[in-house]
Design a protein around this motif. Structure first.
Motif, PDB file in Angstrom:
ATOM      1  N   GLU A 105      19.319  34.179  40.018  1.00 51.54           N
ATOM      2  CA  GLU A 105      17.964  34.243  40.534  1.00 51.54           C
ATOM      3  C   GLU A 105      17.044  34.908  39.515  1.00 51.54           C
ATOM      4  O   GLU A 105      17.434  35.850  38.836  1.00 51.54           O
ATOM      5  CB  GLU A 105      17.984  35.059  41.839  1.00 51.54           C
ATOM      6  CG  GLU A 105      16.676  35.138  42.559  1.00 51.54           C
ATOM      7  CD  GLU A 105      16.822  35.893  43.872  1.00 51.54           C
ATOM      8  OE1 GLU A 105      17.142  35.252  44.880  1.00 51.54           O
ATOM      9  OE2 GLU A 105      16.635  37.130  43.855  1.00 51.54           O
ATOM     10  N   ASN A 106      15.821  34.416  39.413  1.00 50.85           N
ATOM     11  CA  ASN A 106      14.840  35.026  38.516  1.00 50.85           C
ATOM     12  C   ASN A 106      14.124  36.176  39.232  1.00 50.85           C
ATOM     13  O   ASN A 106      14.426  36.477  40.392  1.00 50.85           O
ATOM     14  CB  ASN A 106      13.856  33.984  37.973  1.00 50.85           C
ATOM     15  CG  ASN A 106      13.000  33.359  39.058  1.00 50.85           C
ATOM     16  OD1 ASN A 106      12.763  33.918  40.120  1.00 50.85           O
ATOM     17  ND2 ASN A 106      12.512  32.152  38.779  1.00 50.85           N
ATOM     18  N   GLY A 107      13.175  36.788  38.585  1.00 53.41           N
ATOM     19  CA  GLY A 107      12.448  37.911  39.161  1.00 53.41           C
ATOM     20  C   GLY A 107      11.528  37.549  40.312  1.00 53.41           C
ATOM     21  O   GLY A 107      11.000  38.426  40.999  1.00 53.41           O
ATOM     22  N   ASN A 108      11.326  36.268  40.556  1.00 46.63           N
ATOM     23  CA  ASN A 108      10.454  35.798  41.636  1.00 46.63           C
ATOM     24  C   ASN A 108      11.233  35.252  42.827  1.00 46.63           C
ATOM     25  O   ASN A 108      10.705  34.486  43.621  1.00 46.63           O
ATOM     26  CB  ASN A 108       9.507  34.714  41.114  1.00 46.63           C
ATOM     27  CG  ASN A 108       8.516  35.243  40.120  1.00 46.63           C
ATOM     28  OD1 ASN A 108       7.972  36.328  40.298  1.00 46.63           O
ATOM     29  ND2 ASN A 108       8.291  34.487  39.060  1.00 46.63           N
ATOM     30  N   LYS A 109      12.523  35.601  42.900  1.00 46.86           N
ATOM     31  CA  LYS A 109      13.409  35.146  43.974  1.00 46.86           C
ATOM     32  C   LYS A 109      13.557  33.616  44.016  1.00 46.86           C
ATOM     33  O   LYS A 109      13.670  33.004  45.070  1.00 46.86           O
ATOM     34  CB  LYS A 109      12.963  35.679  45.328  1.00 46.86           C
ATOM     35  CG  LYS A 109      12.959  37.201  45.399  1.00 46.86           C
ATOM     36  CD  LYS A 109      12.755  37.667  46.804  1.00 46.86           C
ATOM     37  CE  LYS A 109      12.694  39.172  46.910  1.00 46.86           C
ATOM     38  NZ  LYS A 109      13.821  39.887  46.437  1.00 46.86           N
ATOM     39  N   GLY A 110      13.545  33.037  42.827  1.00 46.13           N
ATOM     40  CA  GLY A 110      13.765  31.606  42.686  1.00 46.13           C
ATOM     41  C   GLY A 110      14.724  31.388  41.534  1.00 46.13           C
ATOM     42  O   GLY A 110      15.394  32.306  41.083  1.00 46.13           O
ATOM     43  N   THR A 111      14.792  30.176  41.048  1.00 43.79           N
ATOM     44  CA  THR A 111      15.592  29.868  39.863  1.00 43.79           C
ATOM     45  C   THR A 111      14.751  29.029  38.922  1.00 43.79           C
ATOM     46  O   THR A 111      13.839  28.323  39.333  1.00 43.79           O
ATOM     47  CB  THR A 111      16.890  29.107  40.219  1.00 43.79           C
ATOM     48  OG1 THR A 111      16.562  27.944  40.979  1.00 43.79           O
ATOM     49  CG2 THR A 111      17.855  29.987  41.012  1.00 43.79           C
TER      50      THR A 111
END
Length: 181
Positions: free
Chosen positions: A96-102
């Motif tokens: 997961e990235n820092g924005n709660k996505g990928t």
């Protein structure tokens, strides 16, 4: 939102897939000359708040499952002679990235189903999810070229000869037999 719409290039959202599947099956069952069809789905360029089983990604995947079930059921008169391939032009990162996505990733998955498909298993090589097995330590590695999946569908199912396959996939030589069909 504008970026997402541009990335979709006019493809409808997954919420339209059930109805589009029903229409496609009606066309294919009603017209034996229709032997190849494509449906495009947009809305997958999600980098933020993908969520778990109740998140936006799950909300997009649910109609895919429903649409495929609708397609299979509606194709019943010809399903034994049908191959369905679900694919994407990009994968997603494992973490997961820092924005709660990928973010866009390297490796991906393809689903293949139909009457002549030897289903119920994962084809290709599965290296695992250990960091040492990941591409650039962040993505699933590409272990099977997408053409290795499409070639047997074209060759064995659609009976397209090797000279025509060479025009469809110029310069490509198949290195493995997956045994899908």
């Amino acid at each position: 939102k504008e970026e997402m719409m541009a990335a979709n290039r006019g493809a409808p959202p997954s919420s339209k897939f059930v109805g589009d599947s029903r229409k496609l099956a009606k066309l294919m069952v009603g017209d034996a000359k229709t032997q190849l069809a494509f449906l495009a789905l947009g809305g997958w360029d999600t980098h933020v708040n993908q969520g778990g089983s109740q998140g936006q990604l799950a909300r997009k995947l649910k109609p895919i499952g429903q649409g495929l079930a609708t397609l299979v059921k509606a194709l019943e008169p010809i399903y034994a002679n049908t191959v369905i391939v679900v694919m994407s032009e990009f994968g997603r990162t494992l973490a997961e990235n820092g924005n709660k996505g990928t973010d866009h990733g390297h490796g991906n998955v393809m689903w293949v189903l139909g009457g002549g498909v030897r289903g119920g298993k994962v084809y290709g090589e599965w290296p695992g999810l250990a960091e040492s097995q990941l591409y650039e330590k962040r993505d699933l590695a590409v272990t099977t070229d997408f053409r290795e999946v499409l070639m047997p569908v074209l060759r064995e199912h659609m009976e397209i000869g090797d000279s025509n396959l060479a025009q469809i996939f110029p310069g490509f030589t198949s290195n493995q037999s997956l045994g899908l069909l």
